[in-house]
Enzyme design. Structure first.
Site, PDB file in Angstrom:
ATOM      1  N   SER A 269      -9.759  -0.078   7.028  1.00 55.34           N
ATOM      2  CA  SER A 269      -9.215   0.066   5.675  1.00 55.34           C
ATOM      3  C   SER A 269      -8.516  -1.160   5.127  1.00 55.34           C
ATOM      4  O   SER A 269      -8.136  -1.187   3.957  1.00 55.34           O
ATOM      5  CB  SER A 269      -8.240   1.252   5.618  1.00 55.34           C
TER       6      SER A 269
ATOM      7  N   LYS B 133       0.843  -1.194   0.000  1.00 59.43           N
ATOM      8  CA  LYS B 133       0.000   0.000   0.000  1.00 59.43           C
ATOM      9  C   LYS B 133       0.880   1.246   0.000  1.00 59.43           C
ATOM     10  O   LYS B 133       1.887   1.312   0.703  1.00 59.43           O
ATOM     11  CB  LYS B 133      -0.919  -0.007   1.218  1.00 59.43           C
TER      12      LYS B 133
ATOM     13  N   SER C 228      -9.696   2.513   2.875  1.00 63.53           N
ATOM     14  CA  SER C 228      -8.844   3.241   1.959  1.00 63.53           C
ATOM     15  C   SER C 228      -7.921   2.348   1.141  1.00 63.53           C
ATOM     16  O   SER C 228      -7.337   2.774   0.157  1.00 63.53           O
ATOM     17  CB  SER C 228      -7.987   4.232   2.743  1.00 63.53           C
TER      18      SER C 228
END
Length: 511
Positions: free
Chosen positions: A178, A79, A154
């Site tokens: 997330s 990420k 997210s």
């Protein structure tokens, strides 16, 4: 020959150990897959140009007996909230566009040391502020099950990369869901470890008392293997726990091999089994409870009375901490600078206006207000008191149950753009995941089947007491086996095609 991209990390590890493939072959297969489908999915913001060289080095080290870890040679997506010395780290924001950090996040350094091969950086809501990956400054990620829908956020990029077979495993971060929420909406597995169980050093901070790095995968075992690599104490993180953690992979394997769940108390959180949830989600959830009961588990109702205030408390604590953390992006030290005539304050204002997106500005303003003189006790202070009540509720619930269970999300994935004009509706989608972050306990989402209304994945959330991550993996390993027996194999084997390919083949084994 079996498509290498369809195999689990554990299965790929077995092939590597047997000498039946190489890290270069596995990495090339995933890079080819990214090239073929990521134009549609947009899971990656940056693909590493060093991946094949890294894989070749790992193959040489394995041949020399220098690497023995189970995940050595396995590709991994990262990420873009985690710093990397060899790739840009933007946190999905224009204010960090092109920034290449001078250091690796601890978890990234541990990946490299264990011989994993970074494939690239995945898309995310800007500074992890969002639940759909539509707030990325670089465009939205799409759900591999239906490209017209969001993958969650997210960390939608990491979940979509795993679900689209672009990476076998990935790292994400979880501030209010997330990791778990995108895993639920894409039919993958996502784990938020106990707060402090995985280092946050090098994770670009959103809300420091809530953020936690964790794994995304297509199986509970793969998540456990990745957790074993990145977890453990880090002296560079002042919140890092000094616990000696057991092997989570061993716990997951123990759970998968268990014949019965007799003696296990599973607590159903009554506040998170709500009539307002999507009917298809609740149907799959209650079928899961029946599976657990049939396997010998005792199903008990538990209550978390303060959970009704969780979203209100979270959306005061998070913006307040974000307001403080994002103050460093000031046009002076690093990142974007918009040159304008005037004072340093004028340059700072112009830079933040141009570099931050609408959702980031909204939360920074809210957080600054909550921390301002005269309002701190009324807002941020009160929210922290609610947080304490939620922690006490969880402690009481775990006296009656060994693990807690709920749907991971109230609904399946919604259409792109459907909630962009209604921030409150977006915030409410995290109602089931936020409580675990406020309490600092570990949580896991695993695929629970498909909703009847739309044929999209439903997530089942398990939660365990703080520091009991191994318990989470044991129960998760058993529940995953029961669910796969119920659905005739891994859920992602039922996913529709991407880029004109045939339906994903179930015979590939451990997807």
């Amino acid at each position: 020959m079996t498509d290498l991209t369809r195999l689990s990390a554990a299965a790929l590890s077995g092939l590597l150990a047997a000498g039946e493939t190489s890290s270069v072959e596995i990495t090339r297969a995933h890079l080819d897959r990214i090239e073929a489908v990521d134009g549609d999915v947009h899971a990656f913001l940056h693909v590493s140009d060093a991946a094949l060289d890294t894989a070749a080095l790992v193959d040489a080290q394995r041949a020399a007996g220098e690497l023995t870890g189970e995940l050595a040679g396995i590709p991994v997506a990262i990420k873009d909230v985690l710093t990397t010395v060899d790739m840009p780290s933007t946190a999905g924001s224009k204010i960090l566009e092109g920034w290449v950090p001078p250091y690796d996040a601890t978890v990234v350094a541990r990946l490299r040391a264990a011989g994993l091969v970074p494939l690239g950086k995945t898309n995310m809501d800007e500074f992890a502020m969002g639940s759909s990956t539509e707030h990325s400054a670089y465009g939205p990620t799409r759900n591999p099950w239906d490209l017209s829908r969001i993958p969650g956020g997210s960390g939608g990029g990491s979940a979509a990369a795993v679900a689209a077979f672009e990476a076998p495993i990935a790292l994400g971060s979880d501030t209010g869901g997330s990791i778990r929420q995108p895993a639920a909406l894409t039919g993958s597995v996502g784990v938020k470890p106990t707060y402090g169980g995985v280092s946050r050093y090098g994770a670009i901070a959103l809300a420091s008392s809530l953020d936690q790095v964790g794994p995304v995968s297509r199986s509970v075992l793969d998540a456990a293997l990745l957790h074993d690599v990145v977890g453990g104490h880090d002296p560079r993180d002042s919140t890092s726990l000094t616990d000696a953690w057991p092997s989570f992979a061993a716990a997951a394997r123990q759970g998968a091999a268990a014949d019965s769940l007799a003696g296990l108390r599973v607590g159903v959180v009554t506040e998170l089994d709500a009539p307002g949830f999507q009917p298809g989600v609740l149907s799959r959830f209650h079928e899961t409870l029946e599976l657990l009961a049939a396997a010998g588990a005792e199903i008990v109702d538990v209550s978390l009375p303060s959970v009704e205030y969780a979203i209100a408390a979270y959306y005061l604590i998070l913006p307040a901490e974000a307001s403080s953390n994002l103050a460093k992006f000031d046009s002076v030290r690093f990142g974007l600078r918009v040159p304008v005539t005037g004072t340093v304050e004028d340059v700072m204002a112009a830079t933040r206006e141009a570099g931050f997106g609408a959702e980031v500005k909204r939360r920074v303003i809210l957080g600054t207000y909550a921390l301002s003189a005269g309002y701190y006790d009324a807002y941020y202070g009160s929210a922290q008191k609610v947080r304490t009540l939620i922690q006490r509720d969880f402690a009481a619930a775990f006296e009656r149950a060994d693990v807690l269970i709920s749907p991971t999300t109230p609904t399946t994935a919604w259409s792109l753009g459907a909630k962009l004009d209604d921030p409150l509706a977006m915030y409410l989608t995290d109602i089931t995941t936020i409580p675990a972050n406020l309490a600092g306990i570990p949580g896991m989402s695993l695929p629970g089947g498909l909703a009847a209304e739309d044929g999209l994945p439903v997530g089942i959330q398990l939660m365990a007491p703080a520091r009991e991550d191994a318990r989470l993996y044991r129960v998760g390993g058993t529940l995953e086996r029961l669910l796969e027996e119920r659905w005739g194999g891994p859920l992602l084997a039922q996913a529709p095609s991407l880029a004109g390919e045939e339906m994903f083949a179930a015979e590939s084994g451990a997807v």
